[in-house]
Design a protein around this motif. Structure first.
Motif, PDB file in Angstrom:
ATOM      1  N   THR A  33       0.857  -1.183   0.000  1.00  0.00           N
ATOM      2  CA  THR A  33       0.000   0.000   0.000  1.00  0.00           C
ATOM      3  C   THR A  33       0.896   1.236   0.000  1.00  0.00           C
ATOM      4  N   ARG A  34       0.430   2.274  -0.607  1.00  0.00           N
ATOM      5  CA  ARG A  34       1.250   3.485  -0.705  1.00  0.00           C
ATOM      6  C   ARG A  34       1.423   4.121   0.669  1.00  0.00           C
ATOM      7  N   LYS A  35       2.662   4.399   1.025  1.00  0.00           N
ATOM      8  CA  LYS A  35       2.977   5.026   2.296  1.00  0.00           C
ATOM      9  C   LYS A  35       2.848   6.542   2.177  1.00  0.00           C
ATOM     10  N   PRO A  36       2.705   7.240   3.309  1.00  0.00           N
ATOM     11  CA  PRO A  36       2.650   8.709   3.253  1.00  0.00           C
ATOM     12  C   PRO A  36       3.890   9.283   2.583  1.00  0.00           C
ATOM     13  N   PHE A  37       3.679  10.305   1.773  1.00  0.00           N
ATOM     14  CA  PHE A  37       4.727  11.044   1.063  1.00  0.00           C
ATOM     15  C   PHE A  37       5.323  10.256  -0.110  1.00  0.00           C
ATOM     16  N   VAL A  38       4.866   9.034  -0.360  1.00  0.00           N
ATOM     17  CA  VAL A  38       5.317   8.286  -1.533  1.00  0.00           C
ATOM     18  C   VAL A  38       4.433   8.695  -2.707  1.00  0.00           C
ATOM     19  N   PRO A  39       5.015   9.073  -3.852  1.00  0.00           N
ATOM     20  CA  PRO A  39       4.194   9.502  -4.988  1.00  0.00           C
ATOM     21  C   PRO A  39       3.313   8.372  -5.519  1.00  0.00           C
ATOM     22  N   GLU A  40       2.275   8.756  -6.224  1.00  0.00           N
ATOM     23  CA  GLU A  40       1.423   7.775  -6.888  1.00  0.00           C
ATOM     24  C   GLU A  40       2.190   7.165  -8.068  1.00  0.00           C
ATOM     25  N   ASN A  41       1.868   5.938  -8.378  1.00  0.00           N
ATOM     26  CA  ASN A  41       2.458   5.289  -9.553  1.00  0.00           C
ATOM     27  C   ASN A  41       2.001   6.004 -10.824  1.00  0.00           C
ATOM     28  N   ASN A  42       2.936   6.228 -11.732  1.00  0.00           N
ATOM     29  CA  ASN A  42       2.626   6.863 -13.023  1.00  0.00           C
ATOM     30  C   ASN A  42       2.655   5.772 -14.095  1.00  0.00           C
ATOM     31  N   ILE A  43       1.499   5.201 -14.374  1.00  0.00           N
ATOM     32  CA  ILE A  43       1.422   4.074 -15.300  1.00  0.00           C
ATOM     33  C   ILE A  43       1.762   4.500 -16.714  1.00  0.00           C
ATOM     34  N   GLU A  44       1.326   5.708 -17.117  1.00  0.00           N
ATOM     35  CA  GLU A  44       1.584   6.171 -18.488  1.00  0.00           C
ATOM     36  C   GLU A  44       3.072   6.308 -18.766  1.00  0.00           C
ATOM     37  N   LYS A  45       3.827   6.792 -17.791  1.00  0.00           N
ATOM     38  CA  LYS A  45       5.268   6.976 -17.983  1.00  0.00           C
ATOM     39  C   LYS A  45       6.086   5.768 -17.513  1.00  0.00           C
ATOM     40  N   ASN A  46       5.407   4.718 -17.076  1.00  0.00           N
ATOM     41  CA  ASN A  46       6.077   3.511 -16.604  1.00  0.00           C
ATOM     42  C   ASN A  46       7.033   3.832 -15.445  1.00  0.00           C
ATOM     43  N   ARG A  47       6.511   4.595 -14.509  1.00  0.00           N
ATOM     44  CA  ARG A  47       7.283   4.951 -13.317  1.00  0.00           C
ATOM     45  C   ARG A  47       6.481   4.490 -12.098  1.00  0.00           C
ATOM     46  N   TRP A  48       6.997   3.445 -11.444  1.00  0.00           N
ATOM     47  CA  TRP A  48       6.314   2.853 -10.304  1.00  0.00           C
ATOM     48  C   TRP A  48       7.110   3.150  -9.038  1.00  0.00           C
ATOM     49  N   HIS A  49       6.397   3.479  -7.979  1.00  0.00           N
ATOM     50  CA  HIS A  49       7.062   3.841  -6.721  1.00  0.00           C
ATOM     51  C   HIS A  49       6.781   2.837  -5.603  1.00  0.00           C
ATOM     52  N   TYR A  50       5.827   1.976  -5.786  1.00  0.00           N
ATOM     53  CA  TYR A  50       5.540   0.905  -4.822  1.00  0.00           C
ATOM     54  C   TYR A  50       4.879  -0.241  -5.583  1.00  0.00           C
ATOM     55  N   ARG A  51       4.879  -1.419  -4.955  1.00  0.00           N
ATOM     56  CA  ARG A  51       4.352  -2.620  -5.608  1.00  0.00           C
ATOM     57  C   ARG A  51       2.826  -2.670  -5.529  1.00  0.00           C
ATOM     58  N   ASP A  52       2.191  -2.318  -6.616  1.00  0.00           N
ATOM     59  CA  ASP A  52       0.742  -2.496  -6.747  1.00  0.00           C
ATOM     60  C   ASP A  52       0.549  -3.660  -7.713  1.00  0.00           C
ATOM     61  N   LEU A  53       0.455  -4.878  -7.166  1.00  0.00           N
ATOM     62  CA  LEU A  53       0.496  -6.067  -8.007  1.00  0.00           C
ATOM     63  C   LEU A  53      -0.664  -6.136  -8.985  1.00  0.00           C
ATOM     64  N   GLN A  54      -1.847  -5.725  -8.563  1.00  0.00           N
ATOM     65  CA  GLN A  54      -2.992  -5.811  -9.466  1.00  0.00           C
ATOM     66  C   GLN A  54      -2.829  -4.848 -10.636  1.00  0.00           C
ATOM     67  N   ALA A  55      -2.363  -3.635 -10.373  1.00  0.00           N
ATOM     68  CA  ALA A  55      -2.155  -2.667 -11.458  1.00  0.00           C
ATOM     69  C   ALA A  55      -1.048  -3.136 -12.395  1.00  0.00           C
ATOM     70  N   MET A  56       0.026  -3.703 -11.848  1.00  0.00           N
ATOM     71  CA  MET A  56       1.109  -4.222 -12.687  1.00  0.00           C
ATOM     72  C   MET A  56       0.629  -5.396 -13.534  1.00  0.00           C
ATOM     73  N   ALA A  57      -0.188  -6.244 -12.933  1.00  0.00           N
ATOM     74  CA  ALA A  57      -0.724  -7.385 -13.676  1.00  0.00           C
ATOM     75  C   ALA A  57      -1.634  -6.924 -14.803  1.00  0.00           C
ATOM     76  N   ASP A  58      -2.434  -5.886 -14.569  1.00  0.00           N
ATOM     77  CA  ASP A  58      -3.323  -5.381 -15.611  1.00  0.00           C
ATOM     78  C   ASP A  58      -2.535  -4.806 -16.785  1.00  0.00           C
ATOM     79  N   VAL A  59      -1.417  -4.142 -16.507  1.00  0.00           N
ATOM     80  CA  VAL A  59      -0.615  -3.532 -17.568  1.00  0.00           C
ATOM     81  C   VAL A  59       0.115  -4.588 -18.394  1.00  0.00           C
ATOM     82  N   THR A  60       0.619  -5.616 -17.753  1.00  0.00           N
ATOM     83  CA  THR A  60       1.454  -6.618 -18.451  1.00  0.00           C
ATOM     84  C   THR A  60       0.682  -7.862 -18.872  1.00  0.00           C
ATOM     85  N   GLY A  61      -0.540  -8.043 -18.375  1.00  0.00           N
ATOM     86  CA  GLY A  61      -1.286  -9.253 -18.682  1.00  0.00           C
ATOM     87  C   GLY A  61      -0.840 -10.463 -17.874  1.00  0.00           C
ATOM     88  N   ALA A  62      -0.120 -10.228 -16.788  1.00  0.00           N
ATOM     89  CA  ALA A  62       0.370 -11.323 -15.941  1.00  0.00           C
ATOM     90  C   ALA A  62      -0.554 -11.531 -14.750  1.00  0.00           C
TER      91      ALA A  62
END
Length: 310
Positions: free
Chosen positions: A223-252
Motif C-alpha cells: 500500500t502506498r505510504k505517506p509522502f510516496v508519490p502515486e504510480n505513473n502508469i503512463e510513464k512507466n514509473r512505479w514507486h511501490y508494488r501495486d500487483l494488481q495494477a502491474m498485472a493489468d498492464v502486463t497481462g500477468a
C-alpha cells in the motif's frame, strides 16, 4: 491590682474596637495612660506586668494553599523522569521485538526453495519464502520501480542502525516471466540497475532469451505510504508494488518474485534485491530516554529532597 484586673476584663473589648485602626507603622499613642510600642508584627501595650500584643490578621486561605501548591508542583515534575523511564523501557521491548523479527525473516529467506503455488491463500503465507519456477522472460513489457538503491547484505546490516545512508540510486527492473511448468505469466523483479542502465538497449547482454530455472522470494502487494508519490502508469514509473495494477498492464498474474542473487548475469540487473535488514534505531532511543530520565530525576532529587535551589 484593681487597675490590672479592670484592664484584663476590658482588654478583649478594646482589641475588637481598635483592630481596624491599628497599622503596622511605628506610632506613639497611649492606652489607659500607658505607652504603645511596636513589637514584632504588632503593637504591645505595656501595663504594670501585663502585655497586650495586637497582631495583624493573616489570610487563612493563603497559608493553607502554599503547601498544596508545593505538593502539586513536586509530584507534577516527578512525572517527567517517570514518563521518560517508561518510554525507555518501551523501546527496550521494541528493540527485542525488532531483533526477533529480523532473525525470523533471515531464517525464512535462507530456507530451501519450494515449488511455486498459484493458490492465493497459500501465497499470503509464503511472503519472504524462496520458491522455484522454470520459464522465460518477456523483455518487451518491462516495468521500473524507482528510485531504488542497491541492496548489499553487509552494507544493509550496517545501515540498519544509522539514521541516514547515501547509496547509489537507480531502479528495480520488473519483467513478466512465463512459467512453462505452470502455464501462467508472473512478475519477477530481476534486480537493480543504475540510472544510466535503465533503458533496455544499454544492457542488451543481460536480456536473457532462453528458458531458465529461476529461484526467487515471494513478495506481496504494497500500500502506498505517506509522502510516496502515486504510480505513473503512463510513464512507466512505479514507486511501490501495486500487483494488481502491474498485472493489468502486463497481462500477468498478480504474483511477484524477487529473483535471488544467483540469477544475475553479466550486463543485466543485479538480483537479490530483497531487503530483510529492517531499520533498527531503538538503541539510540533507549539511550536518549534513559539519559533524560537520569538527568531529570537528579534535578528533582536536589530540588525537592535535598532542598537545594536550582
Amino acid at each position: 491590682m484593681a487597675t490590672g484586673r479592670l484592664l484584663l476584663r476590658a482588654g478583649p473589648r478594646v482589641l475588637r474596637e481598635r483592630r481596624g485602626r491599628i497599622s503596622h507603622c511605628l506610632i506613639r499613642r497611649t492606652f489607659f495612660g500607658y505607652p504603645l510600642t511596636k513589637g514584632g508584627s504588632g503593637l504591645v501595650q505595656e501595663t504594670k506586668g501585663v502585655f497586650l500584643r495586637f497582631y495583624r490578621r493573616q489570610s487563612s486561605t493563603t497559608a493553607a494553599d502554599a503547601p498544596g501548591e508545593d505538593a502539586l508542583l513536586k509530584w507534577g515534575l516527578f512525572l517527567v523522569p517517570l514518563t521518560t523511564f517508561c518510554l525507555g523501557t518501551w523501546q527496550v521491548q521494541r528493540r527485542k521485538w525488532k531483533l526477533d523479527l529480523i532473525a525470523q525473516l533471515a531464517s525464512r529467506i535462507t530456507s530451501e526453495p519450494i515449488p511455486l503455488t498459484l493458490d492465493p491463500m497459500e501465497l499470503k503465507e509464503l511472503e519472504y519464502r524462496p520458491v522455484k519456477v522454470r520459464g522465460h522472460f518477456d523483455h518487451s513489457k518491462e516495468l521500473y520501480i524507482l528510485p531504488r538503491s542497491l541492496v548489499e547484505p553487509e552494507r544493509e546490516a550496517k545501515a540498519a542502525t544509522r539514521l541516514m545512508s547515501h547509496p547509489e540510486n537507480g531502479a528495480n527492473v520488473i519483467t513478466p516471466f512465463y512459467c512453462t511448468d505452470l502455464g501462467v505469466t508472473i512478475l519477477v523483479n530481476r534486480g537493480f540497475v543504475p540510472k544510466k542502465k535503465l533503458k533496455p538497449e544499454t544492457r542488451l547482454k543481460g536480456q536473457i532469451e532462453d528458458e531458465i530455472d529461476l529461484t526467487g522470494v515471494v513478495r506481496l502487494s504494497e500500500t502506498r505510504k505517506p509522502f510516496v508519490p502515486e504510480n505513473n502508469i503512463e510513464k512507466n514509473r512505479w514507486h511501490y508494488r501495486d500487483l494488481q495494477a502491474m498485472a493489468d498492464v502486463t497481462g500477468a498474474e498478480p504474483i511477484f518474485l524477487d529473483a535471488d542473487f544467483r540469477s544475475t548475469v553479466p550486463g543485466g540487473p543485479i538480483g537479490g534485491q530483497t531487503r530483510v535488514s529492517l531499520r533498527n534505531e531503538h538503541m539510540q532511543y533507549i539511550i536518549t530516554w534513559y539519559g533524560l530520565c537520569a538527568a531529570t530525576a537528579f534535578l528533582w532529587y536536589r530540588k525537592f529532597v535535598q532542598k537545594i535551589p536550582l
